[in-house]
Design a protein around this motif. Structure first.
Motif, PDB file in Angstrom:
ATOM      1  N   ALA A 153       1.070  -1.258  -0.082  1.00 11.28           N
ATOM      2  CA  ALA A 153       0.064  -0.176   0.048  1.00 11.28           C
ATOM      3  C   ALA A 153       0.815   1.304   0.198  1.00 11.28           C
ATOM      4  CB  ALA A 153      -0.451  -0.042   1.256  1.00 11.28           C
ATOM      5  N   ASP A 154       1.862   1.467   0.647  1.00  8.94           N
ATOM      6  CA  ASP A 154       2.776   2.659   0.567  1.00  8.94           C
ATOM      7  C   ASP A 154       3.250   2.674  -0.475  1.00  8.94           C
ATOM      8  OD1 ASP A 154       4.591   4.874   1.884  1.00  8.94           O
ATOM      9  OD2 ASP A 154       6.014   3.165   1.763  1.00  8.94           O
ATOM     10  N   ASP A 155       4.205   1.275  -1.210  1.00  2.94           N
ATOM     11  CA  ASP A 155       4.473   1.425  -2.612  1.00  2.94           C
ATOM     12  C   ASP A 155       3.007   1.913  -3.771  1.00  2.94           C
ATOM     13  OD1 ASP A 155       7.143   0.337  -1.826  1.00  2.94           O
ATOM     14  OD2 ASP A 155       7.095  -1.344  -2.402  1.00  2.94           O
ATOM     15  N   ARG A 156       2.576   1.869  -3.655  1.00  3.54           N
ATOM     16  CA  ARG A 156       1.329   2.234  -4.088  1.00  3.54           C
ATOM     17  C   ARG A 156       0.340   3.606  -4.349  1.00  3.54           C
ATOM     18  NH1 ARG A 156      -1.232  -2.902  -3.072  1.00  3.54           N
ATOM     19  NH2 ARG A 156      -3.094  -1.507  -1.650  1.00  3.54           N
ATOM     20  N   PHE A 157       0.680   4.179  -2.310  1.00  7.56           N
ATOM     21  CA  PHE A 157       0.548   4.872  -2.600  1.00  7.56           C
ATOM     22  C   PHE A 157       1.401   5.854  -3.100  1.00  7.56           C
ATOM     23  CE2 PHE A 157       1.561   8.586   0.214  1.00  7.56           C
ATOM     24  CZ  PHE A 157       0.639   9.592   0.239  1.00  7.56           C
ATOM     25  N   LYS A 158       3.450   5.779  -2.814  1.00  2.53           N
ATOM     26  CA  LYS A 158       4.219   6.644  -3.320  1.00  2.53           C
ATOM     27  C   LYS A 158       3.724   6.362  -4.743  1.00  2.53           C
ATOM     28  CE  LYS A 158       7.586   5.324  -0.248  1.00  2.53           C
ATOM     29  NZ  LYS A 158       8.195   4.552   0.955  1.00  2.53           N
ATOM     30  N   GLN A 159       3.383   5.801  -5.986  1.00  2.00           N
ATOM     31  CA  GLN A 159       3.155   6.065  -6.884  1.00  2.00           C
ATOM     32  C   GLN A 159       2.689   6.219  -7.929  1.00  2.00           C
ATOM     33  OE1 GLN A 159       5.276   4.149  -9.444  1.00  2.00           O
ATOM     34  NE2 GLN A 159       3.899   4.949 -10.948  1.00  2.00           N
ATOM     35  N   ALA A 160       1.406   6.763  -7.102  1.00  2.00           N
ATOM     36  CA  ALA A 160      -0.063   7.345  -6.978  1.00  2.00           C
ATOM     37  C   ALA A 160       0.546   8.668  -7.031  1.00  2.00           C
ATOM     38  CB  ALA A 160      -1.342   6.942  -5.907  1.00  2.00           C
ATOM     39  N   GLN A 161       1.319   9.326  -5.597  1.00  2.00           N
ATOM     40  CA  GLN A 161       1.774  10.203  -5.703  1.00  2.00           C
ATOM     41  C   GLN A 161       2.816  10.352  -6.481  1.00  2.00           C
ATOM     42  OE1 GLN A 161       0.613  11.968  -3.016  1.00  2.00           O
ATOM     43  NE2 GLN A 161       1.853  13.531  -3.392  1.00  2.00           N
ATOM     44  N   LEU A 162       3.595  10.168  -7.214  1.00  2.00           N
ATOM     45  CA  LEU A 162       4.610  10.417  -8.025  1.00  2.00           C
ATOM     46  C   LEU A 162       3.548  10.736  -9.254  1.00  2.00           C
ATOM     47  CD1 LEU A 162       7.632   7.861  -7.550  1.00  2.00           C
ATOM     48  CD2 LEU A 162       7.704  10.079  -7.585  1.00  2.00           C
ATOM     49  N   GLU A 163       2.546   9.839  -9.546  1.00  2.00           N
ATOM     50  CA  GLU A 163       1.717   9.193 -10.799  1.00  2.00           C
ATOM     51  C   GLU A 163       1.188  10.891 -10.597  1.00  2.00           C
ATOM     52  OE1 GLU A 163      -0.291   7.055 -10.842  1.00  2.00           O
ATOM     53  OE2 GLU A 163       1.124   5.142 -11.937  1.00  2.00           O
ATOM     54  N   LEU A 164       0.724  11.940  -9.431  1.00  2.00           N
ATOM     55  CA  LEU A 164      -0.216  13.249  -9.148  1.00  2.00           C
ATOM     56  C   LEU A 164       1.250  14.345  -9.677  1.00  2.00           C
ATOM     57  CD1 LEU A 164      -2.067  14.345  -7.834  1.00  2.00           C
ATOM     58  CD2 LEU A 164      -2.098  14.327  -5.750  1.00  2.00           C
ATOM     59  N   ASP A 165       1.962  14.360  -8.677  1.00  3.94           N
ATOM     60  CA  ASP A 165       2.892  15.176  -9.172  1.00  3.94           C
ATOM     61  C   ASP A 165       2.982  15.264 -10.759  1.00  3.94           C
ATOM     62  OD1 ASP A 165       3.615  15.333  -5.956  1.00  3.94           O
ATOM     63  OD2 ASP A 165       4.567  14.827  -5.917  1.00  3.94           O
ATOM     64  N   ALA A 166       3.657  14.261 -11.436  1.00  2.77           N
ATOM     65  CA  ALA A 166       3.376  14.325 -12.899  1.00  2.77           C
ATOM     66  C   ALA A 166       2.455  15.173 -13.284  1.00  2.77           C
ATOM     67  CB  ALA A 166       4.085  13.377 -13.340  1.00  2.77           C
ATOM     68  N   ALA A 167       0.966  14.685 -13.535  1.00  3.61           N
ATOM     69  CA  ALA A 167      -0.152  15.025 -13.727  1.00  3.61           C
ATOM     70  C   ALA A 167      -0.409  16.877 -13.485  1.00  3.61           C
ATOM     71  CB  ALA A 167      -1.457  14.770 -13.000  1.00  3.61           C
ATOM     72  N   LYS A 168       0.018  16.802 -12.102  1.00  8.33           N
ATOM     73  CA  LYS A 168      -0.468  18.376 -11.911  1.00  8.33           C
ATOM     74  C   LYS A 168       0.812  19.276 -12.501  1.00  8.33           C
ATOM     75  CE  LYS A 168      -1.668  17.954  -6.805  1.00  8.33           C
ATOM     76  NZ  LYS A 168      -0.873  18.384  -5.854  1.00  8.33           N
ATOM     77  N   SER A 169       2.066  18.499 -12.923  1.00 13.44           N
ATOM     78  CA  SER A 169       3.422  19.759 -13.610  1.00 13.44           C
ATOM     79  C   SER A 169       2.597  19.218 -14.810  1.00 13.44           C
ATOM     80  CB  SER A 169       4.650  18.941 -13.977  1.00 13.44           C
ATOM     81  OG  SER A 169       4.602  17.239 -14.111  1.00 13.44           O
ATOM     82  N   GLU A 170       2.299  18.229 -15.902  1.00 12.97           N
ATOM     83  CA  GLU A 170       1.676  17.882 -16.854  1.00 12.97           C
ATOM     84  C   GLU A 170       0.523  19.171 -16.873  1.00 12.97           C
ATOM     85  OE1 GLU A 170       0.222  14.539 -18.665  1.00 12.97           O
ATOM     86  OE2 GLU A 170       2.367  13.660 -18.191  1.00 12.97           O
ATOM     87  N   LEU A 171      -0.317  19.351 -16.098  1.00 13.21           N
ATOM     88  CA  LEU A 171      -1.855  20.385 -15.479  1.00 13.21           C
ATOM     89  C   LEU A 171      -1.022  21.938 -15.922  1.00 13.21           C
ATOM     90  CD1 LEU A 171      -4.647  20.725 -15.265  1.00 13.21           C
ATOM     91  CD2 LEU A 171      -4.191  20.993 -13.310  1.00 13.21           C
ATOM     92  N   ALA A 172       0.088  21.816 -15.018  1.00 14.00           N
ATOM     93  CA  ALA A 172       0.226  23.209 -15.263  1.00 14.00           C
ATOM     94  C   ALA A 172       1.395  23.780 -16.511  1.00 14.00           C
ATOM     95  CB  ALA A 172       1.536  23.215 -13.820  1.00 14.00           C
ATOM     96  N   LEU A 173       2.000  22.517 -17.005  1.00 16.27           N
ATOM     97  CA  LEU A 173       2.406  23.341 -18.497  1.00 16.27           C
ATOM     98  C   LEU A 173       1.169  23.311 -19.473  1.00 16.27           C
ATOM     99  CD1 LEU A 173       4.708  20.421 -19.180  1.00 16.27           C
ATOM    100  CD2 LEU A 173       5.007  22.648 -18.603  1.00 16.27           C
ATOM    101  N   ALA A 174       0.354  22.682 -19.304  1.00 24.09           N
ATOM    102  CA  ALA A 174      -1.292  22.551 -20.466  1.00 24.09           C
ATOM    103  C   ALA A 174      -1.741  24.330 -19.996  1.00 24.09           C
ATOM    104  CB  ALA A 174      -1.999  21.271 -20.224  1.00 24.09           C
TER     105      ALA A 174
END
Length: 168
Positions: A55-76
């Motif tokens: 669950a911690d690994d999935r949380f960290k992966q989801a957090q990384l994906e969320l950060d990537a999505a936020k950066s993509e949103l900022a770029l967009a």
């Protein structure tokens, strides 16, 4: 109390059993049950820890994906702002072009209007001149006819004949 004839067995009556029997049996049950219970609890603890790690690994992966999505949103969002700025520049350029063309058309219209007025004035002047010349000719012919008698008429015809003979 258990008689010898009855054989070996457990006495379930707590008041009849003695403490010594319980002291021998209970540690045996605890030691055998403890290993089994410890093994079961260890397995359960390992499963829980494994689930927590997963669950911690999935949380960290989801957090990384969320950060990537936020950066993509900022770029967009930046891209959207850039496109909006370009759109505004294009709209301003189109408005300026439209204004320029409107002014050119308005100027051309004024020139054509002035040209039309000038041509109409020339046409009126030409028509007036033709009418004036026509009236002058009519008055001249009337004046000549009113002054011309037969003698003057014959003189005029002779002059014309002489002019024609000399040109041949």
């Amino acid at each position: 109390m258990v008689s010898l004839a009855e054989g070996f067995g457990f006495n379930t009556n707590l008041l009849e059993t003695n403490i010594l029997n319980l002291a021998v049996v209970l540690p045996l049950v605890f030691s055998l049950g403890k290993d089994t219970l410890t093994s079961i609890l260890d397995n359960r603890r390992e499963k829980i820890l494994s689930s927590l790690r997963s669950a911690d690994d999935r949380f960290k992966q989801a957090q990384l994906e969320l950060d990537a999505a936020k950066s993509e949103l900022a770029l967009a969002a930046e891209k959207v702002k850039e496109i909006q700025r370009e759109g505004q520049k294009t709209m301003e350029a189109l408005r300026l072009e439209e204004t320029k063309r409107y002014e050119e058309l308005h100027q051309r219209f004024d020139e054509l209007k002035e040209e039309t007025i000038r041509l109409e004035e020339e046409k009126v002047v030409k028509t007036f001149r033709q009418q004036l010349i026509s009236v002058a000719f009519e008055k001249a012919i009337e004046g000549i006819r009113s002054r011309m008698d037969e003698k003057l008429h014959r003189k005029y015809i002779d002059a014309k004949i002489a002019l024609m003979n000399s040109s041949l």
